[in-house]
Write a protein that holds these residues in place. Structure first.
Motif, PDB file in Angstrom:
ATOM      1  N   PRO A 109       2.230   7.755   2.502  1.00 46.32           N
ATOM      2  CA  PRO A 109       0.851   7.358   2.248  1.00 46.32           C
ATOM      3  C   PRO A 109       0.631   6.670   0.905  1.00 46.32           C
ATOM      4  CG  PRO A 109       1.111   9.711   1.899  1.00 46.32           C
ATOM      5  CD  PRO A 109       2.419   9.211   2.434  1.00 46.32           C
ATOM      6  N   ALA A 110       1.517   6.875  -0.075  1.00 50.90           N
ATOM      7  CA  ALA A 110       1.315   6.299  -1.398  1.00 50.90           C
ATOM      8  C   ALA A 110       1.528   4.790  -1.353  1.00 50.90           C
ATOM      9  CB  ALA A 110       2.278   6.940  -2.400  1.00 50.90           C
ATOM     10  N   PHE A 111       0.449   4.043  -1.573  1.00 54.38           N
ATOM     11  CA  PHE A 111       0.484   2.586  -1.513  1.00 54.38           C
ATOM     12  C   PHE A 111      -0.214   2.091  -2.773  1.00 54.38           C
ATOM     13  CE2 PHE A 111      -1.031  -1.611  -0.249  1.00 54.38           C
ATOM     14  CZ  PHE A 111       0.007  -2.124   0.508  1.00 54.38           C
ATOM     15  N   SER A 154      -2.061  -8.905  -6.634  1.00 52.00           N
ATOM     16  CA  SER A 154      -1.034  -9.830  -6.157  1.00 52.00           C
ATOM     17  C   SER A 154       0.069  -9.138  -5.368  1.00 52.00           C
ATOM     18  CB  SER A 154      -0.426 -10.597  -7.341  1.00 52.00           C
ATOM     19  OG  SER A 154       0.104  -9.695  -8.310  1.00 52.00           O
ATOM     20  N   TYR A 155       0.432  -7.929  -5.763  1.00 52.23           N
ATOM     21  CA  TYR A 155       1.523  -7.216  -5.104  1.00 52.23           C
ATOM     22  C   TYR A 155       1.147  -5.756  -4.873  1.00 52.23           C
ATOM     23  CZ  TYR A 155       4.598 -11.136  -6.361  1.00 52.23           C
ATOM     24  OH  TYR A 155       5.173 -12.378  -6.487  1.00 52.23           O
ATOM     25  N   ALA A 156       1.863  -5.145  -3.962  1.00 48.77           N
ATOM     26  CA  ALA A 156       1.764  -3.708  -3.723  1.00 48.77           C
ATOM     27  C   ALA A 156       3.151  -3.186  -3.392  1.00 48.77           C
ATOM     28  CB  ALA A 156       0.792  -3.407  -2.583  1.00 48.77           C
ATOM     29  N   ALA A 157       3.327  -1.888  -3.481  1.00 51.79           N
ATOM     30  CA  ALA A 157       4.624  -1.291  -3.160  1.00 51.79           C
ATOM     31  C   ALA A 157       4.411   0.114  -2.633  1.00 51.79           C
ATOM     32  CB  ALA A 157       5.537  -1.278  -4.387  1.00 51.79           C
ATOM     33  N   TRP A 158       5.342   0.517  -1.773  1.00 50.77           N
ATOM     34  CA  TRP A 158       5.345   1.884  -1.265  1.00 50.77           C
ATOM     35  C   TRP A 158       6.719   2.197  -0.703  1.00 50.77           C
ATOM     36  CZ3 TRP A 158       2.972   3.095   4.126  1.00 50.77           C
ATOM     37  CH2 TRP A 158       3.435   2.188   5.081  1.00 50.77           C
ATOM     38  N   ALA A 165     -12.954 -10.111  -6.571  1.00 50.10           N
ATOM     39  CA  ALA A 165     -14.159 -10.470  -7.309  1.00 50.10           C
ATOM     40  C   ALA A 165     -15.136 -11.246  -6.437  1.00 50.10           C
ATOM     41  CB  ALA A 165     -13.788 -11.281  -8.549  1.00 50.10           C
ATOM     42  N   SER A 166     -14.640 -11.908  -5.395  1.00 48.46           N
ATOM     43  CA  SER A 166     -15.514 -12.662  -4.492  1.00 48.46           C
ATOM     44  C   SER A 166     -16.275 -11.758  -3.526  1.00 48.46           C
ATOM     45  CB  SER A 166     -14.691 -13.681  -3.694  1.00 48.46           C
ATOM     46  OG  SER A 166     -13.756 -13.022  -2.850  1.00 48.46           O
ATOM     47  N   GLY A 167     -15.940 -10.466  -3.506  1.00 51.32           N
ATOM     48  CA  GLY A 167     -16.674  -9.520  -2.679  1.00 51.32           C
ATOM     49  C   GLY A 167     -15.997  -9.121  -1.395  1.00 51.32           C
ATOM     50  N   GLU A 168     -14.723  -9.458  -1.229  1.00 51.96           N
ATOM     51  CA  GLU A 168     -14.000  -9.110  -0.004  1.00 51.96           C
ATOM     52  C   GLU A 168     -13.185  -7.838  -0.206  1.00 51.96           C
ATOM     53  OE1 GLU A 168     -11.971 -11.979   3.061  1.00 51.96           O
ATOM     54  OE2 GLU A 168     -10.493 -11.435   1.551  1.00 51.96           O
ATOM     55  N   LEU A 169     -13.414  -6.856   0.637  1.00 44.46           N
ATOM     56  CA  LEU A 169     -12.645  -5.617   0.630  1.00 44.46           C
ATOM     57  C   LEU A 169     -11.449  -5.786   1.548  1.00 44.46           C
ATOM     58  CD1 LEU A 169     -12.332  -2.606  -0.148  1.00 44.46           C
ATOM     59  CD2 LEU A 169     -13.814  -2.065   1.811  1.00 44.46           C
ATOM     60  N   ARG A 170     -10.250  -5.477   1.060  1.00 45.23           N
ATOM     61  CA  ARG A 170      -9.028  -5.665   1.835  1.00 45.23           C
ATOM     62  C   ARG A 170      -8.341  -4.320   2.042  1.00 45.23           C
ATOM     63  NH1 ARG A 170      -6.739 -11.257  -1.053  1.00 45.23           N
ATOM     64  NH2 ARG A 170      -8.623 -12.501  -0.588  1.00 45.23           N
ATOM     65  N   LEU A 171      -8.003  -4.036   3.302  1.00 40.96           N
ATOM     66  CA  LEU A 171      -7.444  -2.742   3.689  1.00 40.96           C
ATOM     67  C   LEU A 171      -6.074  -2.941   4.325  1.00 40.96           C
ATOM     68  CD1 LEU A 171     -10.674  -1.311   5.367  1.00 40.96           C
ATOM     69  CD2 LEU A 171      -9.917  -0.970   3.002  1.00 40.96           C
ATOM     70  N   PRO A 172      -5.006  -2.428   3.722  1.00 43.99           N
ATOM     71  CA  PRO A 172      -3.669  -2.571   4.317  1.00 43.99           C
ATOM     72  C   PRO A 172      -3.499  -1.653   5.517  1.00 43.99           C
ATOM     73  CG  PRO A 172      -3.548  -1.212   2.356  1.00 43.99           C
ATOM     74  CD  PRO A 172      -4.970  -1.698   2.443  1.00 43.99           C
ATOM     75  N   PHE A 173      -2.766  -2.141   6.530  1.00 47.25           N
ATOM     76  CA  PHE A 173      -2.512  -1.312   7.707  1.00 47.25           C
ATOM     77  C   PHE A 173      -1.138  -1.639   8.267  1.00 47.25           C
ATOM     78  CE2 PHE A 173      -4.221  -5.186   9.502  1.00 47.25           C
ATOM     79  CZ  PHE A 173      -3.510  -5.374  10.688  1.00 47.25           C
TER      80      PHE A 173
END
Length: 391
Positions: A28-30, A37-41, A322-330
């Motif tokens: 679950p740790a993301f 710019s990047y993510a890791a898990w 900052a433009s107001g878009e919420l992004r959800l990884p799946f």
């Protein structure tokens, strides 16, 4: 809500039914870099491959993942921290010490650069630093906590500060990476404190709601100064909000105390400058058997809007642009690296997605010295005001 998926057949738009767990068990740790710019898990390999680091690139037109496996599977308690240059810092436990290395793609394999090791009972990486290249960690002792810079300094791990008590959490209060807030347990109480890295690790109070209350900082948005806190000062443990440096009290809206769910903030909209009441916050809404939903709230809106997350949402992970878009990884069996995009006009979307029968119709588509933080004081607690009347 739109979904961004990898190239090829997996890019086909999909509907977004109620949130459901992925088809495979995943870590679950993301963790996402401050600039998004990047993510890791730690991902779980198919078959018997075990756990391996995986880096996601998030700032392109659609996300993609790069595996960074080592010579053997990772232990499930290894910790990852993505950097804004695309490398990933990994913390591994090796006997009685914690070893630190940088991982990066190197041709068909994984390159690894050792950073050193710290011998200690427990070491925990802090959330990504605002500069995107530095990395910090807490080392817990019996009566004190030490703060270390484990990457971005002059050499190997550097001891920066010693704080009496046991510290956890971690939130950056400014964009320069100078002021770090920690939740410190000392003498039986937990209070949020500020560690000033520009003054040799000087520690001062941040939250002082009452003398006997436990006051924790859950989330800080540096641009607006909005703080989300959890405190038992009202008589029960509940969520409240305040503003960094403000003399106004912490407020505890009724809409952040739902009877049917538990709320955990995970992202706030940046770039709201001097407008903390307009700063939107995203919550993981744990409804038990009802699954994980997404909640959106701002002080000015005075209500919590809920909608089901995308199938396979890595619940509690996400970022706000900052433009107001919420992004959800799946992650699902058919989309191993996906990003659901919730537009700024969330009100109309919430009304549709809150009705499960309508959800299928949604298409997947060198700085001057900063001011010292002023301790936040308590709001009147005789009776918490209803959310609609919260200032």
């Amino acid at each position: 809500m739109t979904v961004c998926a990898p190239h090829g057949p997996q890019s086909t738009p999909q509907s977004l039914p109620r949130s459901a767990p992925p088809e495979e068990p995943r870590r679950p740790a993301f963790t996402v870099t401050v600039d998004g710019s990047y993510a890791a898990w730690l991902a779980l390999g198919r078959g018997t491959d075990g756990w391996f680091p995986e880096r996601w690139t998030l700032d392109g037109p659609e996300p993609y993942a790069v595996s960074l496996p080592g010579t053997q599977p990772e232990e499930p308690d290894s910790q990852l921290l993505p950097l804004s240059d695309g490398r990933v810092l990994i913390r591994r436990r090796v006997a009685e010490r914690y070893a630190l290395s940088l991982l990066y793609p190197a041709g068909p394999g994984t390159g690894e650069m050792p950073l050193g090791a710290i011998e200690c009972p427990y070491l925990c990486l802090l959330p990504p630093a605002p500069d995107g290249t530095s990395a910090y960690a807490l080392v817990h002792g019996e009566t004190q906590t030490t703060l270390w810079r484990v990457h971005g300094g002059s050499g190997g791990p550097e001891l920066l500060a010693t704080v009496p008590g046991r510290c956890e959490g971690g939130a950056w209060l400014d964009r320069s990476g100078r002021l770090l807030a920690l939740d410190r347990e000392l003498d039986g109480l937990t209070k949020a404190v500020v560690v000033d890295l520009g003054r040799g690790g000087e520690t001062s109070p941040l939250l002082q709601i009452t003398e006997k209350s436990n006051d924790r900082l859950l989330l800080a948005e540096p641009d607006s100064g909005l703080l989300l806190v959890r405190s038992d000062a009202p008589g029960v443990d509940r969520l409240g909000w305040g503003v960094l440096g403000s003399a106004r009290p912490v407020r505890f809206p009724e809409c952040l105390l739902p009877a049917d769910a538990e709320l955990t903030p995970f992202a706030a909209r940046p770039g709201q400058g001097l407008a903390p009441e307009d700063c939107a916050v995203a919550f993981r809404v744990d409804q038990g058997a009802g699954g994980d939903w997404v909640g959106v709230w701002s002080p000015a809106a005075k209500r919590l809007r809920r909608f089901p997350g995308p199938t396979g949402w890595l619940a509690g992970a996400g970022l706000w642009t900052a433009s107001g878009e919420l992004r959800l990884p799946f992650v699902t069996a058919s989309v191993p690296c996906g990003l659901a995009r919730v537009p700024e006009e969330v009100d109309e979307l919430v009304e549709e997605l809150s009705d499960p029968s309508a959800a299928s119709a949604m298409t997947a588509v060198p700085v001057p010295r900063p001011p010292r933080p002023v301790p936040l004081q308590q709001a009147p607690l005789q009776q918490a005001p209803p959310c609609a009347r919260t200032p």
